[in-house]
Design a protein around this motif. Structure first.
Motif, PDB file in Angstrom:
ATOM      1  N   UNK A 147      -1.747  -6.376  -9.749  1.00 50.31           N
ATOM      2  CA  UNK A 147      -2.516  -5.444 -10.484  1.00 50.31           C
ATOM      3  C   UNK A 147      -2.257  -4.003 -10.305  1.00 50.31           C
ATOM      4  N   UNK A 148      -1.938  -3.817  -8.953  1.00 48.11           N
ATOM      5  CA  UNK A 148      -1.771  -2.432  -8.572  1.00 48.11           C
ATOM      6  C   UNK A 148      -0.149  -1.971  -9.398  1.00 48.11           C
TER       7      UNK A 148
ATOM      8  N   UNK B  74       1.168  -1.295   0.033  1.00 46.98           N
ATOM      9  CA  UNK B  74       0.109  -0.050   0.052  1.00 46.98           C
ATOM     10  C   UNK B  74       1.001   1.109   0.018  1.00 46.98           C
ATOM     11  N   UNK B  75       2.247   1.155   0.557  1.00 50.96           N
ATOM     12  CA  UNK B  75       2.933   2.220   0.535  1.00 50.96           C
ATOM     13  C   UNK B  75       3.467   2.293  -0.844  1.00 50.96           C
TER      14      UNK B  75
ATOM     15  N   UNK C   5      -6.953   1.564  -4.928  1.00 50.78           N
ATOM     16  CA  UNK C   5      -8.358   1.249  -4.233  1.00 50.78           C
ATOM     17  C   UNK C   5      -8.559  -0.516  -4.080  1.00 50.78           C
ATOM     18  N   UNK C   6      -8.297  -1.145  -4.855  1.00 50.95           N
ATOM     19  CA  UNK C   6      -8.281  -2.719  -4.693  1.00 50.95           C
ATOM     20  C   UNK C   6      -7.382  -3.227  -3.555  1.00 50.95           C
TER      21      UNK C   6
ATOM     22  N   UNK D  73       0.735  -2.695 -12.200  1.00 52.76           N
ATOM     23  CA  UNK D  73       0.841  -2.988 -13.623  1.00 52.76           C
ATOM     24  C   UNK D  73       1.479  -4.509 -14.097  1.00 52.76           C
ATOM     25  N   UNK D  74       1.343  -5.357 -13.332  1.00 59.14           N
ATOM     26  CA  UNK D  74       1.744  -6.747 -13.767  1.00 59.14           C
ATOM     27  C   UNK D  74       0.924  -7.661 -13.930  1.00 59.14           C
TER      28      UNK D  74
ATOM     29  N   UNK E  20      -4.293   8.117  -7.762  1.00 60.59           N
ATOM     30  CA  UNK E  20      -4.591   7.442  -6.441  1.00 60.59           C
ATOM     31  C   UNK E  20      -3.612   7.905  -5.381  1.00 60.59           C
ATOM     32  N   UNK E  21      -4.103   8.425  -4.313  1.00 55.59           N
ATOM     33  CA  UNK E  21      -3.333   9.091  -3.311  1.00 55.59           C
ATOM     34  C   UNK E  21      -2.315   8.221  -2.705  1.00 55.59           C
ATOM     35  N   UNK E  22      -0.975   8.407  -2.326  1.00 59.95           N
ATOM     36  CA  UNK E  22      -0.136   7.418  -1.582  1.00 59.95           C
ATOM     37  C   UNK E  22      -0.788   7.446  -0.159  1.00 59.95           C
ATOM     38  N   UNK E  23      -0.924   6.393   0.460  1.00 60.56           N
ATOM     39  CA  UNK E  23      -1.464   6.242   1.932  1.00 60.56           C
ATOM     40  C   UNK E  23      -0.418   6.061   2.873  1.00 60.56           C
TER      41      UNK E  23
ATOM     42  N   UNK F  68      -1.169  -1.321 -17.751  1.00 66.60           N
ATOM     43  CA  UNK F  68      -1.456  -1.311 -16.582  1.00 66.60           C
ATOM     44  C   UNK F  68      -3.139  -1.363 -16.307  1.00 66.60           C
ATOM     45  N   UNK F  69      -3.281  -2.223 -15.492  1.00 68.31           N
ATOM     46  CA  UNK F  69      -4.203  -3.011 -15.224  1.00 68.31           C
ATOM     47  C   UNK F  69      -5.201  -1.932 -14.605  1.00 68.31           C
ATOM     48  N   UNK F  70      -4.676  -1.594 -13.533  1.00 68.80           N
ATOM     49  CA  UNK F  70      -5.567  -0.715 -12.578  1.00 68.80           C
ATOM     50  C   UNK F  70      -4.782   0.262 -11.949  1.00 68.80           C
TER      51      UNK F  70
ATOM     52  N   UNK G  55      -4.512   3.943 -11.664  1.00 72.64           N
ATOM     53  CA  UNK G  55      -4.646   5.498 -11.859  1.00 72.64           C
ATOM     54  C   UNK G  55      -3.783   6.250 -11.212  1.00 72.64           C
TER      55      UNK G  55
ATOM     56  N   UNK H  97       0.022   2.183  -3.999  1.00 71.33           N
ATOM     57  CA  UNK H  97      -1.344   2.504  -3.409  1.00 71.33           C
ATOM     58  C   UNK H  97      -2.402   2.141  -4.463  1.00 71.33           C
TER      59      UNK H  97
END
Ligand SMILES: Nc1nc2c(ncn2[C@@H]2O[C@H](COP(=O)(O)OP(=O)(O)OP(=O)(O)O)[C@@H](O)[C@H]2O)c(=O)[nH]1
Ligand SMILES: [Mg+2]
Lengths: 226, 229
Positions: free
Chosen positions: A132-133, A102-103, A108-109, A135-136, B9-12, B2-4, B6, A106
């Motif tokens: 997925x996040x 997540x760091x 939404x999934x 891009x792989x 999307x903010x860095x958390x 790139x699948x998903x 954006x 990041x």
């Protein structure tokens, strides 16, 4: 969607801070039992793990990366992990990977899965979502999962036996073609699972790894968490 | 492709020590790391701090043993805190990895303690005994204590190393043994000053009643600063 992405190197780097360093993938128990004593027996151990736990993990990761509902894949992972100690470890590692990912990437999934399973999803499921996040695609993440299945034990055995680190790395290099084959099979199965459902994912098990994981979890003194 | 991903999307933040609040918005506990060579008195310091402060503060402890649960078990056996306030993290033979390079298991342990025993004022994270280079990540702790002892040799402060020179507090423990091992405490103080400049040094004997007082006072100062920040 390409396997050749630097993001894969970041994700598969042994220094990626997701908790893997504390786990031997069953190697500590195998060393204690005298089944792993040198480079040759490490190679045999890693080969067995690659084609069982490694293939299973790679299939789960690839299926998640292909877009199958992570909660459904998580249930499939539970069904493929008979040892309670290994189920707990997989969720702990999944939670640790989630934190690092997540760091790093990041998304939404990732946030949604973390909210749905705050105590952690199975590590390969999180890995698939991280892919997925980042891009792989499914094939790339299957490589990462398969590689983790053998790189963890190899590193651990260097510490446990003071094995020559060049020898341990040579073992991994010799296994590379088999890793490629396992990753391809896992990605193909993920493609089939999109059509036929999750039963199409591989489920080979290594009963000895499951049994020794349960025993290892009860040792009062050990170097590794699994 | 790139699948998903954006780009917007903010860095958390990941609820590391960089974040002073917990996910629910409440302020988290101050986290202090204790590192230093094997047997210097880290667990003894943790135990003494818990005894000195547990009546006024809500405290929890995370231990990072190298291959046993000795530290956690010592604290449990001596009942310095209720068992649910003590967690052992397994480090895969590498405590410095778990406190510096890959802090994910320790962060999990700290957060789980805050979730399960409720609001905490102070979390003490003990590293397994390691070498003079071991330091805690700033993502894990707010401040760190490096504990050495006089029996380890009076040349240790001169040798330095990142743990010793950069720790927020250097504790030189077991001063009661100084006469028996022939060490020169004033020389150690001089060497430590040369390595550390203005950073504080505390000389302690935990074998003595109330011997942890200088460390306790330093912790209370840090807590006051944390509460005021
Ligand atoms: N004489 C004397 N002994 C001490 C003092 N502080 C600690 N000890 C003893 O030193 C030994 C080691 O102390 P620990 O607190 O376990 O040391 P540690 O740094 O936690 O050790 P590891 O976790 O194994 O690295 C124990 O037998 C303590 O009782 C002191 O001030 N004086
Ligand atoms: Mg200790």
């Amino acid at each position: 969607m390409s396997t050749m992405s630097a993001a894969l190197l970041v994700l598969a780097d042994g220094r990626f801070p997701a908790g893997g360093h504390a786990h031997s993938g069953g190697a500590e128990a195998a060393v204690k039992a005298g089944r792993v004593t040198d480079g040759a027996s490490l190679e045999a151990f890693c080969r067995g793990r690659l084609h069982t736990a490694g293939l299973t993990a790679a299939g789960l990761a690839a299926a998640t990366a292909a877009g199958i509902d992570p909660l459904a894949v998580d249930a499939a992972a539970d069904a493929r992990t008979p040892s309670p100690a290994l189920r707990a470890a997989a969720r702990r590692l999944g939670r640790q990977l989630m934190r690092a990912a997540r760091a790093a990437w990041p998304s939404p999934e990732l946030d949604a899965l973390a909210a749905a399973l705050p105590r952690g999803a199975h590590q390969p499921v999180v890995l698939g979502l991280v892919a997925r996040a980042a891009g792989l695609g499914p094939l790339a993440v299957a490589h990462a999962a398969a590689y983790e299945a053998v790189s963890g034990p190899a590193t651990a055995v260097v510490r446990l036996l003071s094995l020559d680190p060049f020898e341990a790395t040579a073992v991994l290099a010799r296994l590379a073609p088999e890793l490629d084959a396992v990753a391809s099979a896992a990605a193909d199965a993920a493609g089939a699972a999109l059509v036929e459902g999750l039963d199409a994912l591989p489920a080979p098990a290594a009963p000895l790894l499951d049994i020794t994981a349960e025993q290892h979890a009860a040792w009062p003194v050990r170097l590794f968490a699994t | 492709m790139h699948l998903d991903h954006p780009d917007t999307y903010p860095h958390r933040h990941t609820y590391t020590a960089a974040t002073p609040t917990r996910p629910d918005g409440t302020r988290r506990a101050l986290r202090i790391g204790l590192g230093g060579p094997v047997g210097s008195g880290k667990t003894a310091t943790v135990a003494a701090l818990c005894r000195a402060l547990r009546d006024q503060l809500s405290i929890a402890v995370v231990t990072n043993d190298i291959y046993t649960r000795e530290d956690a078990e010592f604290l449990l056996r001596n009942a310095v805190l209720a068992p649910e306030r003590i967690t052992a993290v397994e480090t895969g033979a590498c405590p410095h990895t778990a406190i510096r390079d890959d802090i994910s298991a320790n962060l999990e342990a700290v957060e789980d303690l805050e979730d399960s025993v409720g609001p905490l004022d102070l979390v003490l994270v003990e590293s397994g005994g390691d070498n003079l280079t071991a330091t805690f990540s700033k993502g894990l702790v707010d401040a760190q204590i490096f504990v050495i002892d006089v029996a380890g040799g009076d040349d240790i402060p001169r040798k330095g190393g990142p743990g010793l020179t950069t720790a927020d507090l250097l504790v030189v423990n077991k001063t009661d043994l100084a006469p028996y091992v022939g060490v020169d405490l004033e020389g150690m103080a001089r060497d430590a000053k040369a390595q550390r400049g203005e950073l504080p040094v505390a000389f302690t004997s935990l074998a003595t009643e109330g011997g942890v007082a200088p460390v306790r006072d330093w912790v209370l100062e840090r807590l006051a600063a944390w509460a005021a920040a």
